[in-house]
Design an enzyme around this catalytic site. Structure first.
Site, PDB file in Angstrom:
ATOM      1  N   ALA A 120       0.850  -1.184   0.000  1.00 38.76           N
ATOM      2  CA  ALA A 120       0.000   0.000   0.000  1.00 38.76           C
ATOM      3  C   ALA A 120       0.887   1.235   0.000  1.00 38.76           C
ATOM      4  CB  ALA A 120      -0.876  -0.020   1.244  1.00 38.76           C
ATOM      5  N   CYS A 121       0.669   2.150  -0.929  1.00 39.06           N
ATOM      6  CA  CYS A 121       1.524   3.323  -1.071  1.00 39.06           C
ATOM      7  C   CYS A 121       0.698   4.516  -1.529  1.00 39.06           C
ATOM      8  CB  CYS A 121       2.638   3.069  -2.090  1.00 39.06           C
ATOM      9  SG  CYS A 121       3.618   1.575  -1.775  1.00 39.06           S
ATOM     10  N   THR A 122       1.316   5.700  -1.530  1.00 43.58           N
ATOM     11  CA  THR A 122       0.709   6.893  -2.101  1.00 43.58           C
ATOM     12  C   THR A 122       1.777   7.628  -2.893  1.00 43.58           C
ATOM     13  OG1 THR A 122      -0.688   7.076  -0.117  1.00 43.58           O
ATOM     14  CG2 THR A 122      -0.662   8.953  -1.639  1.00 43.58           C
TER      15      THR A 122
END
Length: 526
Positions: free
Chosen positions: A2-4
């Protein structure tokens, strides 16, 4: 993972740089210690075997030196994540994306099939574990990065959906995998920024360009036929632009909790006056499916803006878990950007107004972003400071990763009582990071003869104080041993200051939390 991600085109950034940035977040219930290192040509493998998928690939014999942010524990592979090579090409890999059943039915993931009985093992494809190692040492432009990774995907396939950013001094390209073997890529408009929150993001794509001149778009060779054969284009009107987000992405209830609110909050911060963001008349709400992939900011975007949005926890809204607005229900409705299980943040900046040897900056932060700091390091170096490079799985405040993890855990339960100390630390370390760059840039200017006030206009698309073709860039950087030595020394001096101030912050927040312990008693001993 999970990243942004946020990408900032050169005409949208504060100084004319191309900037690509991404939080690397571990899976729920996991925390992944990270290192910031330089990989030399001697250390780069010539034959690669993935830990997760067991795929084996022979690699070229002429790799470039590059920076990377690998795992401290290699049980699941390298996971190099983010870096810059000797051609001043930056790569961030990867942003995990979502897809749908139609895509996976048309082009299934290439997953490892274990040996069973007399049936031999069948290796899987490539994934986030592998991308940086397989691509960054061999590409001399951002466009070449897309081409190399695209060829590998078509040959070996992948077992997951990923978004990958490439940048050089002129261009930023965003690439999204589609199913097991297909991919699309789009050049980020120079005047725009892009927000990516774990969803397939591109919302308009010119297939004719991608399959033809490839000026602003690229894709796998058979993409058009594949889309038509599998009825993936959902456009109602034949003249409508192709929308990959509709065709290849997801629109699940989970997206509205986990993904779209992050894009909403980032764009709400960077474009506060362009539209109504809050209330019943909002043009886009946290759960809107049509939040734009790219948008022109209302003012130019700074490094500090990037750090702020990638640390975001919905400040100023009822959704802030540390806020006073809303209630217990709203404060935990949406997944924050700055989350507890952040591993690292890398902001990769290519500056056209500095000589080739010193134009690439890799800004680094470890741990949960609301409580850490972002500081710059020159990327064209032979070594990185031990404080960031020597992370192990052992908890110790002698390295930057674990010190940040401990600080965040202490501050979270006393956000109001520790926020001032954290803010002062962030401001102080950020300020001397900028000061270090200015002082070192002056030394490099004296060494190279390219003055700091050399003619450069950030608004000119061709502005570059030392324009060179890729071979010239590599030659210039490799020949600059004295300059690289200055950059190594500057990085080390910054790391030494950083350690001292991080230790001071740890001491401060530890004292605050210790004084608030439930077994405290206010009558002093005699």
């Amino acid at each position: 993972m999970a990243c942004t991600t946020i990408l900032v085109g050169k005409d949208a950034s504060y100084d004319g740089s191309t900037i690509i940035a991404r939080n690397e977040d571990s899976a729920n219930g996991e925390f992944c210690p990270k290192r910031f290192v330089v990989v030399t040509p001697e250390e780069q493998p010539r034959h690669y075997r993935a830990v997760i998928s067991h795929v084996e690939i022979d690699l070229p014999d002429d790799p470039m030196r590059y920076t990377a942010v690998p795992n401290a524990d290699l049980k699941e592979g390298i996971w190099g994540e983010a870096g810059v090579n000797e051609a001043n090409v930056a790569m961030s890999a990867t942003e995990t994306l979502t897809t749908n059943e139609r895509v996976l039915g048309a082009d299934p993931f290439v997953e490892l099939v274990p040996a069973e009985g007399r049936n031999p093992e069948i290796p899987g494809g490539i994934g986030e574990e592998d991308f940086l190692t397989l691509v960054l040492p061999y590409v001399t432009t951002a466009r070449e990065g897309v081409e190399r990774l695209g060829a590998l995907l078509e040959e070996y396939g992948t077992y997951e959906m990923n978004g990958v950013a490439f940048s050089d001094v002129d261009e930023i390209w965003w690439m999204e995998t589609v199913g097991g073997h297909h991919w699309i890529a789009k050049r980020v408009p120079d005047e725009a920024y892009v927000t990516m929150p774990n969803q397939l993001g591109i919302d308009e794509f010119d297939l004719d360009d991608a399959l033809g001149e490839q000026e602003e778009h690229m894709c796998s060779a058979d993409l058009g036929e594949w889309i038509e054969r599998n009825h993936l284009d959902l456009s109602v009107e034949p003249a409508s632009p192709f929308n990959p987000r509709d065709a290849f992405g997801s629109h699940s209830d989970a997206d509205h909790v986990y993904n779209t609110p992050r894009a909403w909050w980032m764009q709400r911060f960077l474009n506060p006056y362009d539209e109504v963001w809050d209330g019943p008349d909002a043009e886009h709400k946290p759960e809107s499916n049509d939040i734009p992939w790219a948008r022109q900011p209302e003012r130019k975007v700074t490094i500090e803006d990037i750090k702020y949005v990638l640390s975001g926890h919905y400040q100023g809204t009822p959704y802030d878990p540390y806020g006073k607005l809303g209630d217990e229900r709203t404060r935990h409705m949406y997944r924050p950007i700055g989350i507890n299980r952040q591993s690292q943040l890398a902001v990769l900046q290519i500056r056209p107004y500095r000589p080739q040897v010193s134009r690439a900056i890799q800004w680094m932060a470890y741990g949960s972003n609301p409580f850490n700091t972002l500081v710059p390091f020159y990327a064209n170096v032979d070594t990185t400071p031990e404080y960031l490079a020597d992370t192990t799985t052992r908890v110790t405040t002698e390295n930057f990763y674990w010190a940040n993890r401990v600080i965040a855990a202490l501050c979270d339960g006393a956000f109001a009582d520790t926020s001032n100390a954290v803010a002062r630390y962030q401001e102080k370390t950020g300020a001397y990071g900028h000061a270090m760059l200015a002082a070192t840039d002056e030394k490099i200017a004296q060494l190279t003869g390219i003055a700091l006030d050399a003619e450069f206009d950030a608004d000119e698309t061709d502005g570059d104080v030392q324009p060179m073709d890729p071979d010239g860039i590599i030659e210039e950087i490799r020949a600059g041993a004295q300059a690289r030595g200055l950059l190594v020394a500057a990085n080390q001096e910054l790391a030494d200051k950083l350690k001292a101030d991080t230790d001071k912050l740890l001491d401060s927040v530890l004292f605050t939390r210790s004084m608030a312990m439930s077994n405290g008693f206010h009558l002093s001993d005699f």
